[in-house]
Design a protein around this motif. Structure first.
Motif, PDB file in Angstrom:
ATOM      1  N   TYR A 178      24.417   5.725 -10.051  1.00 18.10           N
ATOM      2  CA  TYR A 178      23.098   6.309 -10.228  1.00 18.10           C
ATOM      3  C   TYR A 178      22.137   5.438 -11.055  1.00 18.10           C
ATOM      4  N   ASN A 179      22.616   4.356 -11.617  1.00 17.25           N
ATOM      5  CA  ASN A 179      21.723   3.440 -12.343  1.00 17.25           C
ATOM      6  C   ASN A 179      22.045   1.999 -11.971  1.00 17.25           C
ATOM      7  N   MET A 180      22.026   1.733 -10.670  1.00 16.86           N
ATOM      8  CA  MET A 180      22.487   0.456 -10.149  1.00 16.86           C
ATOM      9  C   MET A 180      21.660  -0.724 -10.631  1.00 16.86           C
ATOM     10  N   ASN A 181      20.343  -0.541 -10.842  1.00 11.77           N
ATOM     11  CA  ASN A 181      19.550  -1.703 -11.246  1.00 11.77           C
ATOM     12  C   ASN A 181      19.829  -2.118 -12.685  1.00 11.77           C
ATOM     13  N   ILE A 182      20.604  -1.327 -13.443  1.00  7.94           N
ATOM     14  CA  ILE A 182      21.037  -1.751 -14.771  1.00  7.94           C
ATOM     15  C   ILE A 182      21.962  -2.959 -14.652  1.00  7.94           C
ATOM     16  N   VAL A 183      22.855  -2.941 -13.669  1.00 14.20           N
ATOM     17  CA  VAL A 183      23.841  -4.015 -13.525  1.00 14.20           C
ATOM     18  C   VAL A 183      23.484  -5.012 -12.425  1.00 14.20           C
ATOM     19  N   ASN A 233      19.903   4.979 -21.805  1.00 14.14           N
ATOM     20  CA  ASN A 233      19.239   4.161 -20.798  1.00 14.14           C
ATOM     21  C   ASN A 233      17.976   4.832 -20.299  1.00 14.14           C
ATOM     22  N   PHE A 234      16.958   4.031 -20.072  1.00  5.30           N
ATOM     23  CA  PHE A 234      15.812   4.445 -19.264  1.00  5.30           C
ATOM     24  C   PHE A 234      15.629   3.394 -18.181  1.00  5.30           C
ATOM     25  N   PHE A 235      15.476   3.821 -16.934  1.00  2.39           N
ATOM     26  CA  PHE A 235      15.348   2.854 -15.853  1.00  2.39           C
ATOM     27  C   PHE A 235      14.366   3.372 -14.816  1.00  2.39           C
ATOM     28  N   GLY A 236      13.691   2.437 -14.167  1.00  5.11           N
ATOM     29  CA  GLY A 236      12.735   2.772 -13.129  1.00  5.11           C
ATOM     30  C   GLY A 236      12.791   1.750 -12.015  1.00  5.11           C
ATOM     31  N   HIS A 237      12.373   2.165 -10.822  1.00  3.49           N
ATOM     32  CA  HIS A 237      12.466   1.280  -9.667  1.00  3.49           C
ATOM     33  C   HIS A 237      11.494   1.746  -8.595  1.00  3.49           C
ATOM     34  N   THR A 238      10.804   0.785  -7.955  1.00  7.40           N
ATOM     35  CA  THR A 238       9.886   1.138  -6.884  1.00  7.40           C
ATOM     36  C   THR A 238       9.696  -0.039  -5.944  1.00  7.40           C
ATOM     37  N   SER A 239       9.237   0.249  -4.714  1.00  2.00           N
ATOM     38  CA  SER A 239       8.915  -0.787  -3.726  1.00  2.00           C
ATOM     39  C   SER A 239       7.428  -1.102  -3.809  1.00  2.00           C
ATOM     40  N   TYR A 261      22.355   9.300 -20.955  1.00  2.00           N
ATOM     41  CA  TYR A 261      22.890   9.251 -22.318  1.00  2.00           C
ATOM     42  C   TYR A 261      24.406   9.359 -22.243  1.00  2.00           C
ATOM     43  N   ARG A 262      25.091   8.467 -22.964  1.00  2.00           N
ATOM     44  CA  ARG A 262      26.556   8.436 -22.965  1.00  2.00           C
ATOM     45  C   ARG A 262      27.060   8.438 -24.404  1.00  2.00           C
ATOM     46  N   SER A 263      27.869   9.431 -24.729  1.00  2.00           N
ATOM     47  CA  SER A 263      28.536   9.516 -26.026  1.00  2.00           C
ATOM     48  C   SER A 263      30.011   9.231 -25.794  1.00  2.00           C
ATOM     49  N   GLN A 264      30.418   8.024 -26.143  1.00  2.00           N
ATOM     50  CA  GLN A 264      31.771   7.564 -25.815  1.00  2.00           C
ATOM     51  C   GLN A 264      32.746   7.850 -26.950  1.00  2.00           C
ATOM     52  N   ILE A 300      17.921  -0.415 -22.449  1.00  2.00           N
ATOM     53  CA  ILE A 300      19.291  -0.024 -22.765  1.00  2.00           C
ATOM     54  C   ILE A 300      19.488  -0.127 -24.269  1.00  2.00           C
ATOM     55  N   SER A 301      19.805   0.974 -24.899  1.00  2.00           N
ATOM     56  CA  SER A 301      20.046   1.001 -26.340  1.00  2.00           C
ATOM     57  C   SER A 301      21.497   1.384 -26.584  1.00  2.00           C
ATOM     58  N   ASP A 302      22.229   0.505 -27.269  1.00  2.00           N
ATOM     59  CA  ASP A 302      23.661   0.707 -27.505  1.00  2.00           C
ATOM     60  C   ASP A 302      23.912   0.665 -29.009  1.00  2.00           C
TER      61      ASP A 302
END
Length: 311
Positions: free
Chosen positions: A30-35, A68-74, A53-56, A86-88
Motif C-alpha cells: 500500500y505504500n510502494m513508492n516508499i521503496v 509515513n506520508f506519501f503521495g502519487h499522481t500522473s 503509522y507503525r509501532s514496532q 518518512i520519520s523513524d
C-alpha cells in the motif's frame, strides 16, 4: 527527553536496526513508492495520498516508531510523480531519522496491456541522536564511540527503480538509497555506530478473480542488505466486493501477521495489521501494530475506481 536506562532489550534493538536500517512494513503493497520510485498506476488525473503509522515491538524499551506520508499522481500518460516523508524514531528520540524524497517515473508501453516504468528518487535524510539521558552500568560511555557524542547531520539521497505492471500483476526492482554514508566514523579501531547500507528490494503481486465478488491477492517483498540475511515477506489477501479485505503475512524467521482493510467511502480506505514476533525477541515485546489511511482523489470527477494500491 526521558532518562533511558540502557538495558539488554534496548541494546538488542540497536543491533537489529543497525543490520536492517530502513523501516519495514507489513502493508508494503500500500505504500510502494516508499521503496520504489518507479511505482506507477498508468491512470491519469488520480491523486493518491496516504499516511501510515507503525509501532514496532510494543512494550520493548526504545521500540521503533515509524510515520509515513506519501503521495502519487500522473502528470501525463508517460510521466508520474511522487513524494514521501518518512520519520523513524528509536529510543524515544535517541535515534531520529527524517527522510524527505521526491520521485519521478517515466512509463513506457511494452505490449498491448503491459507497461514498464523507470524511476528516480532524490532527497535528503536528517539524522539525529540524543544520548544525554542515558545511564550506563559502568557509568562511563567514553569507551563506546556509538554513545560518546550526539550526531546532527544531513545526508543526500538518490535512488532508482524499475516497475513492470499489467492489469493483473506487477514486478518491481529498486534501490531507494544508492549512497552509503557513515554516521559515526571508525575511531581507534572501534567500529562506527552504523553506516547507511544500500537496500535492494524485489517486489511482486498478482490478482486472481475467484468469483464476481472475491479476489485473491498474493504478494511478496524481498529485501537484500549487505552484511545481513535476506529478508522475505509473503502475504495473501482476499478482497470481497472491492470493499473488505482480510489477509495474512509471513516475514521469514521473524513474524506472522494478520491484515485487514475496509473501503469506508469511494475515495478512502483504512487498514490495520498486527505482527506477532516468532523470533527469540518475541519474549521481550507484545507485537507490532500498523495502521494506514489511503485517499484516492479523482481530480476530474470521472469516478474511476481501481484495485486498492496494487496497480
Amino acid at each position: 527527553m526521558k532518562k533511558i536506562i540502557l538495558s539488554i532489550s534496548f541494546l538488542f534493538l540497536v543491533i537489529k536496526v543497525s543490520a536492517q536500517q530502513d523501516p519495514e512494513y507489513t502493508h508494503y503493497m500500500y505504500n510502494m513508492n516508499i521503496v520504489n520510485p518507479a511505482y506507477a498506476t498508468g491512470t491519469q488525473a488520480m491523486l493518491d495520498l496516504g499516511v501510515l503509522y507503525r509501532s514496532q515491538w510494543a512494550g520493548a524499551i526504545g521500540a521503533p516508531k515509524t510515520f509515513n506520508f506519501f503521495g502519487h499522481t500522473s502528470l501525463s500518460k508517460k510521466v508520474e510523480m511522487g513524494l514521501s516523508v518518512i520519520s523513524d524514531d528509536i529510543g524515544d528520540g535517541a535515534k531520529k531519522e527524517d527522510n524527505f524524497y521526491a520521485d519521478f517515473a517515466y512509463v513506457l508501453d511494452v505490449g498491448s496491456s503491459a507497461k514498464l516504468s523507470l524511476g528516480l528518487k532524490a532527497g535528503f535524510t536528517s539524522f539525529k541522536t540524543n544520548f544525554n539521558g542515558f545511564k550506563f552500568e559502568s557509568g562511563d560511555s567514553s569507551t563506546d564511540q556509538a554513545f560518546a557524542e550526539n550526531v546532527n547531520s544531513i545526508f543526500p539521497n538518490v535512488g532508482v527503480g524499475a516497475y513492470y505492471f499489467t492489469d493483473r500483476y506487477y514486478l518491481g526492482l529498486s534501490a531507494p538509497n544508492l549512497f552509503s554514508s557513515k554516521h559515526i566514523e571508525e575511531s581507534s579501531g572501534i567500529n562506527a555506530f552504523g553506516s547507511e547500507k544500500i537496500h535492494m528490494f524485489f517486489t511482486g503481486g498478482y490478482v486472481f478473480d475467484l468469483s464476481d465478488t472475491f479476489k485473491l491477492k498474493p504478494a511478496f517483498m524481498t529485501k537484500i542488505v549487505p552484511g545481513s540475511a535476506v529478508s522475505l515477506d509473503l502475504s495473501a489477501n482476499v478482497l470481497f466486493n472491492e470493499k473488505f479485505e482480510l489477509g495474512a503475512s509471513y516475514r521469514w524467521d521473524d513474524a506472522v501477521s494478520a491484515l485487514m482493510s475496509v473501503k469506508v467511502s469511494p475515495g478512502i480506505r483504512v487498514g490495520y495489521a498486527y505482527d506477532y514476533t516468532t523470533s527469540n525477541f518475541g519474549q521481550f515485546n507484545s507485537g507490532t501494530h500498523e495502521v494506514f489511511v489511503l485517499f484516492n482523489i479523482d481530480l476530474l470527477g470521472k469516478g474511476y475506481d481501481k484495485s486498492p494500491r496494487f496497480f
